[in-house]
Write a protein that holds these residues in place. Structure first.
Motif, PDB file in Angstrom:
ATOM      1  N   GLY A 139       0.784  -1.223   0.000  1.00  0.00           N
ATOM      2  CA  GLY A 139       0.000   0.000   0.000  1.00  0.00           C
ATOM      3  C   GLY A 139       0.819   1.277   0.000  1.00  0.00           C
ATOM      4  O   GLY A 139       0.282   2.365   0.156  1.00  0.00           O
ATOM      5  N   ALA A 140       2.142   1.171  -0.190  1.00  0.00           N
ATOM      6  CA  ALA A 140       3.006   2.355  -0.214  1.00  0.00           C
ATOM      7  C   ALA A 140       3.082   2.926  -1.639  1.00  0.00           C
ATOM      8  O   ALA A 140       3.049   2.178  -2.622  1.00  0.00           O
ATOM      9  N   MET A 141       3.161   4.258  -1.716  1.00  0.00           N
ATOM     10  CA  MET A 141       3.311   4.897  -3.018  1.00  0.00           C
ATOM     11  C   MET A 141       4.659   4.516  -3.628  1.00  0.00           C
ATOM     12  O   MET A 141       5.649   4.360  -2.910  1.00  0.00           O
ATOM     13  N   GLN A 142       4.700   4.379  -4.934  1.00  0.00           N
ATOM     14  CA  GLN A 142       5.913   4.010  -5.653  1.00  0.00           C
ATOM     15  C   GLN A 142       6.700   5.256  -6.033  1.00  0.00           C
ATOM     16  O   GLN A 142       6.254   6.044  -6.870  1.00  0.00           O
ATOM     17  N   ALA A 143       7.848   5.437  -5.412  1.00  0.00           N
ATOM     18  CA  ALA A 143       8.705   6.581  -5.727  1.00  0.00           C
ATOM     19  C   ALA A 143       9.306   6.394  -7.113  1.00  0.00           C
ATOM     20  O   ALA A 143       9.514   5.276  -7.581  1.00  0.00           O
ATOM     21  N   VAL A 144       9.594   7.509  -7.772  1.00  0.00           N
ATOM     22  CA  VAL A 144      10.183   7.494  -9.107  1.00  0.00           C
ATOM     23  C   VAL A 144      11.682   7.740  -8.975  1.00  0.00           C
ATOM     24  O   VAL A 144      12.120   8.606  -8.215  1.00  0.00           O
ATOM     25  N   ALA A 145      12.463   6.988  -9.723  1.00  0.00           N
ATOM     26  CA  ALA A 145      13.918   7.156  -9.701  1.00  0.00           C
ATOM     27  C   ALA A 145      14.297   8.448 -10.397  1.00  0.00           C
ATOM     28  O   ALA A 145      13.823   8.741 -11.494  1.00  0.00           O
ATOM     29  N   ARG A 146      15.175   9.231  -9.761  1.00  0.00           N
ATOM     30  CA  ARG A 146      15.690  10.445 -10.389  1.00  0.00           C
ATOM     31  C   ARG A 146      17.026  10.186 -11.060  1.00  0.00           C
ATOM     32  O   ARG A 146      17.451  10.932 -11.921  1.00  0.00           O
ATOM     33  N   GLY A 147      17.715   9.116 -10.649  1.00  0.00           N
ATOM     34  CA  GLY A 147      18.983   8.754 -11.256  1.00  0.00           C
ATOM     35  C   GLY A 147      19.108   7.251 -11.343  1.00  0.00           C
ATOM     36  O   GLY A 147      18.668   6.536 -10.441  1.00  0.00           O
ATOM     37  N   ILE A 148      19.694   6.766 -12.455  1.00  0.00           N
ATOM     38  CA  ILE A 148      19.875   5.327 -12.661  1.00  0.00           C
ATOM     39  C   ILE A 148      21.294   5.085 -13.151  1.00  0.00           C
ATOM     40  O   ILE A 148      21.731   5.688 -14.138  1.00  0.00           O
ATOM     41  N   TRP A 149      22.022   4.198 -12.438  1.00  0.00           N
ATOM     42  CA  TRP A 149      23.401   3.830 -12.772  1.00  0.00           C
ATOM     43  C   TRP A 149      23.450   2.329 -13.054  1.00  0.00           C
ATOM     44  O   TRP A 149      23.480   1.529 -12.117  1.00  0.00           O
ATOM     45  N   PRO A 150      23.476   1.909 -14.325  1.00  0.00           N
ATOM     46  CA  PRO A 150      23.536   0.476 -14.641  1.00  0.00           C
ATOM     47  C   PRO A 150      24.964  -0.019 -14.856  1.00  0.00           C
ATOM     48  O   PRO A 150      25.827   0.716 -15.339  1.00  0.00           O
ATOM     49  N   ILE A 151      25.196  -1.253 -14.489  1.00  0.00           N
ATOM     50  CA  ILE A 151      26.489  -1.905 -14.749  1.00  0.00           C
ATOM     51  C   ILE A 151      26.200  -3.361 -15.110  1.00  0.00           C
ATOM     52  O   ILE A 151      25.365  -3.999 -14.480  1.00  0.00           O
ATOM     53  N   THR A 152      26.854  -3.849 -16.157  1.00  0.00           N
ATOM     54  CA  THR A 152      26.695  -5.249 -16.543  1.00  0.00           C
ATOM     55  C   THR A 152      27.994  -6.007 -16.240  1.00  0.00           C
ATOM     56  O   THR A 152      29.051  -5.399 -16.105  1.00  0.00           O
ATOM     57  N   PHE A 153      27.866  -7.314 -16.147  1.00  0.00           N
ATOM     58  CA  PHE A 153      29.007  -8.158 -15.802  1.00  0.00           C
ATOM     59  C   PHE A 153      29.223  -9.222 -16.866  1.00  0.00           C
ATOM     60  O   PHE A 153      28.265  -9.779 -17.401  1.00  0.00           O
ATOM     61  N   GLU A 154      30.476  -9.475 -17.144  1.00  0.00           N
ATOM     62  CA  GLU A 154      30.898 -10.483 -18.124  1.00  0.00           C
ATOM     63  C   GLU A 154      31.579 -11.616 -17.368  1.00  0.00           C
ATOM     64  O   GLU A 154      32.592 -11.387 -16.718  1.00  0.00           O
ATOM     65  N   PRO A 155      31.029 -12.843 -17.468  1.00  0.00           N
ATOM     66  CA  PRO A 155      31.653 -13.972 -16.757  1.00  0.00           C
ATOM     67  C   PRO A 155      33.063 -14.275 -17.277  1.00  0.00           C
ATOM     68  O   PRO A 155      33.311 -14.231 -18.480  1.00  0.00           O
ATOM     69  N   ARG A 156      33.974 -14.548 -16.353  1.00  0.00           N
ATOM     70  CA  ARG A 156      35.319 -15.029 -16.670  1.00  0.00           C
ATOM     71  C   ARG A 156      35.415 -16.467 -16.210  1.00  0.00           C
ATOM     72  O   ARG A 156      34.805 -16.856 -15.232  1.00  0.00           O
ATOM     73  N   ASP A 157      36.244 -17.219 -16.887  1.00  0.00           N
ATOM     74  CA  ASP A 157      36.456 -18.614 -16.474  1.00  0.00           C
ATOM     75  C   ASP A 157      37.502 -18.686 -15.389  1.00  0.00           C
ATOM     76  O   ASP A 157      38.350 -17.915 -15.222  1.00  0.00           O
TER      77      ASP A 157
END
Length: 186
Positions: free
Chosen positions: A168-186
């Motif tokens: 029942g809580a209001m959903q806040a909106v993101a003002r900033g987004i920092w994405p990072i992806t990962f590449e698997p190493r063996d």
């Protein structure tokens, strides 16, 4: 204001007939403060992320004012870090983010490469300046970590009514987004 825009500057001339050293100190201090204040625009804050011996600085893919009315959604560099099964990633969050509500979304993959459900961690203002993203098991590998700084706006439907979560809580909106992806190493 978008990144890279020129900031308007006000130039103030201090004139005084007093020649005491105290007056000169005040004038010099005032001029130094004005010079520092006009030393270029401060852009959106960056995050520092470390994984498997490598560190990157990540700029936001989107960054808005606190009310989420003016946004800069440029095309930042894509950041990919190496990772190994079971290995964490450390994220350092600057004060501009840590002193506000923020959250981290973490998605990992199992040993077969199948994406696992996204896990989310919320932080109250000032609660933490860092986060360690860990896969849920020794065989799992991180895929994506996304930091979101929450703004002073909430999600609303077309009638302007707040969208509520399961509690029942209001959903806040993101003002900033920092994405990072990962590449698997063996």
């Amino acid at each position: 204001m978008a990144r890279g825009d020129a900031r308007s500057r006000t130039i103030v001339t201090v004139r005084t007939a007093v020649t005491s050293s105290r007056a000169r100190i005040v004038a010099v201090s005032g001029a130094a403060a004005l010079a520092l204040a006009g030393c270029g625009e401060v852009g959106p804050p960056d995050m520092t992320v470390y994984s498997d011996g490598e560190t990157v600085t990540v700029e936001p893919s989107t960054y808005c004012d606190v009310h989420v009315t003016e946004c800069d959604s440029g095309e930042p560099d894509e950041h990919t870090l190496p990772t190994r099964p079971g290995e964490p990633a450390q994220i350092s969050v600057p004060g501009e983010v840590a002193e506000t509500p923020w959250l981290v979304n973490v998605q990992a993959a199992d040993a077969d490469g199948t994406p696992l459900p996204i896990e989310q961690e919320f932080f109250s203002p000032g609660e933490s300046y860092a986060f360690t993203a860990e896969p849920p098991s020794p065989e799992a590998t991180l895929l994506v970590v996304e930091v979101q700084q929450l703004g002073a706006a909430y999600a609303a439907d077309q009638a302007g009514e707040p969208i509520l979560d399961e509690q029942g809580a209001m959903q806040a909106v993101a003002r900033g987004i920092w994405p990072i992806t990962f590449e698997p190493r063996d």
